[in-house]
Design a protein around this motif. Structure first.
Motif, mmCIF file in Angstrom:
data_model
loop_
_atom_site.group_PDB
_atom_site.id
_atom_site.type_symbol
_atom_site.label_atom_id
_atom_site.label_comp_id
_atom_site.label_asym_id
_atom_site.label_seq_id
_atom_site.Cartn_x
_atom_site.Cartn_y
_atom_site.Cartn_z
ATOM 1 N N VAL A 289 0.864 -1.182 0.000
ATOM 2 C CA VAL A 289 0.000 0.000 0.000
ATOM 3 C C VAL A 289 0.896 1.226 0.000
ATOM 4 C CG1 VAL A 289 -1.845 1.253 1.170
ATOM 5 C CG2 VAL A 289 -1.757 -1.239 1.320
ATOM 6 N N GLY A 290 0.684 2.098 -0.988
ATOM 7 C CA GLY A 290 1.526 3.287 -1.080
ATOM 8 C C GLY A 290 2.986 2.907 -1.224
ATOM 9 N N ARG A 291 3.822 3.435 -0.351
ATOM 10 C CA ARG A 291 5.256 3.127 -0.376
ATOM 11 C C ARG A 291 5.621 2.047 0.641
ATOM 12 N NH1 ARG A 291 7.951 8.635 0.911
ATOM 13 N NH2 ARG A 291 6.125 8.802 2.265
ATOM 14 N N ASP B 15 -5.318 12.789 16.983
ATOM 15 C CA ASP B 15 -4.888 12.745 15.585
ATOM 16 C C ASP B 15 -3.445 13.212 15.409
ATOM 17 O OD1 ASP B 15 -7.258 11.684 14.664
ATOM 18 O OD2 ASP B 15 -8.180 13.624 14.291
ATOM 19 N N VAL B 16 -2.656 13.054 16.456
ATOM 20 C CA VAL B 16 -1.223 13.339 16.392
ATOM 21 C C VAL B 16 -0.449 12.038 16.622
ATOM 22 C CG1 VAL B 16 0.709 14.619 17.391
ATOM 23 C CG2 VAL B 16 -1.536 15.718 17.175
ATOM 24 N N ASP B 17 -0.688 11.427 17.777
ATOM 25 C CA ASP B 17 -0.094 10.112 18.036
ATOM 26 C C ASP B 17 -1.131 9.090 18.487
ATOM 27 O OD1 ASP B 17 -0.533 11.302 20.495
ATOM 28 O OD2 ASP B 17 1.235 10.407 21.437
ATOM 29 N N VAL B 18 -2.376 9.542 18.709
ATOM 30 C CA VAL B 18 -3.470 8.638 19.057
ATOM 31 C C VAL B 18 -4.623 8.870 18.089
ATOM 32 C CG1 VAL B 18 -5.058 7.838 20.840
ATOM 33 C CG2 VAL B 18 -2.795 8.700 21.494
ATOM 34 N N PHE B 19 -5.053 7.796 17.433
ATOM 35 C CA PHE B 19 -6.061 7.897 16.378
ATOM 36 C C PHE B 19 -7.197 6.919 16.650
ATOM 37 C CE2 PHE B 19 -1.872 8.874 14.819
ATOM 38 C CZ PHE B 19 -2.042 10.032 14.065
ATOM 39 N N GLN B 20 -8.403 7.263 16.194
ATOM 40 C CA GLN B 20 -9.538 6.360 16.369
ATOM 41 C C GLN B 20 -9.549 5.318 15.251
ATOM 42 O OE1 GLN B 20 -13.315 8.284 16.976
ATOM 43 N NE2 GLN B 20 -14.323 6.411 17.631
ATOM 44 N N HIS C 226 -15.529 3.083 0.259
ATOM 45 C CA HIS C 226 -14.696 4.286 0.355
ATOM 46 C C HIS C 226 -14.157 4.444 1.775
ATOM 47 C CE1 HIS C 226 -13.348 8.398 -0.287
ATOM 48 N NE2 HIS C 226 -14.027 8.765 0.787
ATOM 49 N N PHE C 227 -14.984 4.178 2.763
ATOM 50 C CA PHE C 227 -14.592 4.252 4.170
ATOM 51 C C PHE C 227 -13.377 3.359 4.438
ATOM 52 C CE2 PHE C 227 -15.112 2.183 8.383
ATOM 53 C CZ PHE C 227 -14.981 3.287 9.215
ATOM 54 N N LYS C 228 -13.437 2.116 3.964
ATOM 55 C CA LYS C 228 -12.332 1.181 4.202
ATOM 56 C C LYS C 228 -11.074 1.595 3.435
ATOM 57 C CE LYS C 228 -14.963 -2.357 3.112
ATOM 58 N NZ LYS C 228 -15.387 -3.757 2.852
ATOM 59 N N THR C 229 -11.265 2.049 2.202
ATOM 60 C CA THR C 229 -10.112 2.498 1.408
ATOM 61 C C THR C 229 -9.437 3.698 2.049
ATOM 62 O OG1 THR C 229 -11.171 1.703 -0.619
ATOM 63 C CG2 THR C 229 -9.364 3.271 -0.867
ATOM 64 N N MET D 176 -5.510 3.982 3.473
ATOM 65 C CA MET D 176 -4.550 4.994 3.058
ATOM 66 C C MET D 176 -4.134 5.877 4.235
ATOM 67 S SD MET D 176 -4.088 3.997 0.091
ATOM 68 C CE MET D 176 -2.777 5.205 -0.141
ATOM 69 N N LYS D 177 -5.088 6.218 5.091
ATOM 70 C CA LYS D 177 -4.769 7.045 6.262
ATOM 71 C C LYS D 177 -3.803 6.312 7.183
ATOM 72 C CE LYS D 177 -6.917 9.359 10.241
ATOM 73 N NZ LYS D 177 -8.175 9.645 10.964
ATOM 74 N N PHE D 178 -4.074 5.048 7.433
ATOM 75 C CA PHE D 178 -3.215 4.223 8.276
ATOM 76 C C PHE D 178 -1.795 4.196 7.725
ATOM 77 C CE2 PHE D 178 -1.515 0.048 9.572
ATOM 78 C CZ PHE D 178 -1.781 0.053 10.934
ATOM 79 N N THR D 179 -1.677 3.957 6.417
ATOM 80 C CA THR D 179 -0.367 3.887 5.775
ATOM 81 C C THR D 179 0.337 5.229 5.800
ATOM 82 O OG1 THR D 179 -1.101 2.081 4.342
ATOM 83 C CG2 THR D 179 0.824 3.339 3.619
ATOM 84 N N ASN D 180 -0.383 6.305 5.505
ATOM 85 C CA ASN D 180 0.228 7.638 5.503
ATOM 86 C C ASN D 180 0.749 8.012 6.886
ATOM 87 O OD1 ASN D 180 -0.319 7.990 2.796
ATOM 88 N ND2 ASN D 180 -2.249 9.058 3.141
ATOM 89 N N ILE D 181 0.006 7.653 7.919
ATOM 90 C CA ILE D 181 0.438 7.956 9.285
ATOM 91 C C ILE D 181 1.716 7.193 9.615
ATOM 92 C CG2 ILE D 181 -0.152 7.665 11.730
ATOM 93 C CD1 ILE D 181 -3.099 8.161 10.893
#
Length: 441
Positions: free
Chosen positions: A137-139, A236-241, A418-421, A425-430
């Motif tokens: 996923v991504g890089r 949304d800095v080091d702790v995410f839902q 879309h929610f899962k996608t 991507m958000k998980f990977t970007n973080i």
């Protein structure tokens, strides 16, 4: 006269010799010139399928320049092209790739891997002692391992970056999760691991203080925490839902034509445990009062059953597939598996939008507004504050024509995908932003 005949014969003989030399040259050298130098004959296929032979015979009639190895040459060219693309892709990604291994030591790991990442596991047998999969996923290149055989110290750790998926819902699970964190801490101390993130199935009352000392901001080594339920820690800095997702044995559902277009025989469904003096009991009373329980698929039980049978799972899936709405009353927490399982079948969740008892809630400003992750991503649900609103919802439902329901199902299924996608991507970007940035620093 005799001299003239002699000259004519000599001319014809010379002409015949020249023609013979030309023919010999064309036969022995002309065909070789047509074949490319990079395609040795020893690699050619001996026989072609009937359809391919017919095509070649037609080409012979249409063109004198027919190449008998043209099909093989095209295949080789395509193979070389694909190989060069793979080499180019590897050389490009090799500069920025991040390798992450995910240790799935909680059931929510299967939702992350199979539903959000759409990854496969080998073997497919859910009872296997060791299961693994890979995805890019991504890089980032991910590898995922799970199963009873994944035990601290009994498998090789050949990556610097790990995501550890843990269950911290109750005391027994917390003890087990702590052992994993201590094992990871030791790997960090001996520099076997460089970066660690945790995906945590938190406590339903959001009592998760036990993991606080392990967080990097508190002097620990856990750089990122993805936590389920509306924890007040989320910044949304080091702790995410992170979403709760579906139950362990709930499959990945592929949308079908009938799922979208068929008339569904039930207005709504609710299959679950009824707790005394709970909102679920109030829900059942309201359904019975107006006779809507006859229009809905309702199956209530008094005691929770921890183990789902194949028959009960099939029954539940049929209820979702054959109902336009799925009723989602609160339990210990507002967020429940039922919400995501209804989305999988295009059945609109009717969610009781109230905050449950405990320490959940995103700060005092948002207290009383649960399911922040779903709402922030525009979940197309029906939110109600009290089940007394349900009769009006069902009356409106009776007036909606099939075509409108089809469009609504499409919208729900598209949103859920879309929610899962977006989460993937958000998980990977973080991970990339945190791990790669820390590598540079």
């Amino acid at each position: 006269m005799r001299l003239t005949r002699k000259r004519l014969c000599s001319f014809l003989i010379a002409l015949y010799c020249l023609f013979s030399l030309y023919a010999a040259y064309h036969v022995f050298f002309g065909r070789r010139r047509q074949a490319p130098a990079g395609s040795p004959r020893g690699l050619r296929k001996g026989a072609a399928p009937a359809r391919e032979r017919r095509g070649r015979e037609q080409s012979t009639l249409e063109s004198e320049e027919w190449n008998p190895w043209e099909g093989d040459e095209k295949n080789e060219q395509q193979h070389r092209f694909k190989t060069s693309l793979q080499i180019l892709d590897k050389s490009t990604k090799g500069k920025t790739d991040l390798s992450v291994q995910i240790w799935g030591k909680a059931a929510i790991g299967l939702y992350l891997w199979e539903h959000i990442f759409e990854g496969l596991l080998d073997p497919s047998d859910v009872t296997a002692q060791w299961r693994e999969g890979k995805s890019i996923v991504g890089r980032t290149q991910y590898s995922f391992i799970t199963g009873p055989a994944v035990i601290p110290g009994y498998f090789s750790v050949d990556v610097n970056n790990v995501v550890l998926i843990l269950n911290g819902r109750e005391k027994a699970k917390i003890f087990y999760a702590t052992q994993w964190l201590l094992y990871a801490q030791n790997l960090v101390q001996i520099q076997k691991l460089q970066h660690l993130a945790v995906v945590l199935l938190g406590n339903e009352h959001c009592d998760n203080e036990w993991i606080n000392p392990f967080l990097k901001r508190n002097g620990g080594f856990v750089e990122l925490l993805f936590i389920i339920y509306d924890s007040p820690w989320i910044n949304d800095v080091d702790v995410f839902q992170w979403p709760l997702g579906v139950a362990t044995n709930f499959p990945v559902v592929e949308a079908s034509w009938s799922m979208l277009h068929d008339e569904r025989p039930y207005l709504c469904n609710f299959l679950g445990t009824i707790y005394e003096n709970s909102s679920r009991q109030a829900l059942m009373n309201i359904l019975k009062k107006d006779g809507n329980d006859k229009l809905c698929w309702v199956s209530a039980r008094e005691h929770w059953q921890p183990q789902e049978t194949n028959e009960s799972l099939k029954n539940y899936q049929d209820a979702l597939l054959q109902s336009d709405l799925t009723l989602c009353p609160v339990g210990v927490n507002t967020e429940c598996y039922r919400i995501y399982e209804a989305c999988s079948y295009g059945s609109i969740p009717v969610v009781e939008d109230v905050m449950t008892a405990g320490n959940c809630g995103n700060t005092s400003v948002h207290h009383g507004a649960p399911l922040q992750l779903l709402k922030s991503m525009g979940a197309p649900f029906i939110f109600i504050k009290n089940w007394k609103e349900l009769p009006a919802v069902l009356e409106k439902e009776k007036t909606i024509i099939l075509q409108e329901k089809i469009e609504r199902r499409k919208m729900l299924l598209q949103w859920y995908q879309h929610f899962k996608t977006e989460l993937k991507m958000k998980f990977t970007n973080i991970l990339e932003s945190s791990f790669l940035m820390n590598n540079k620093s």
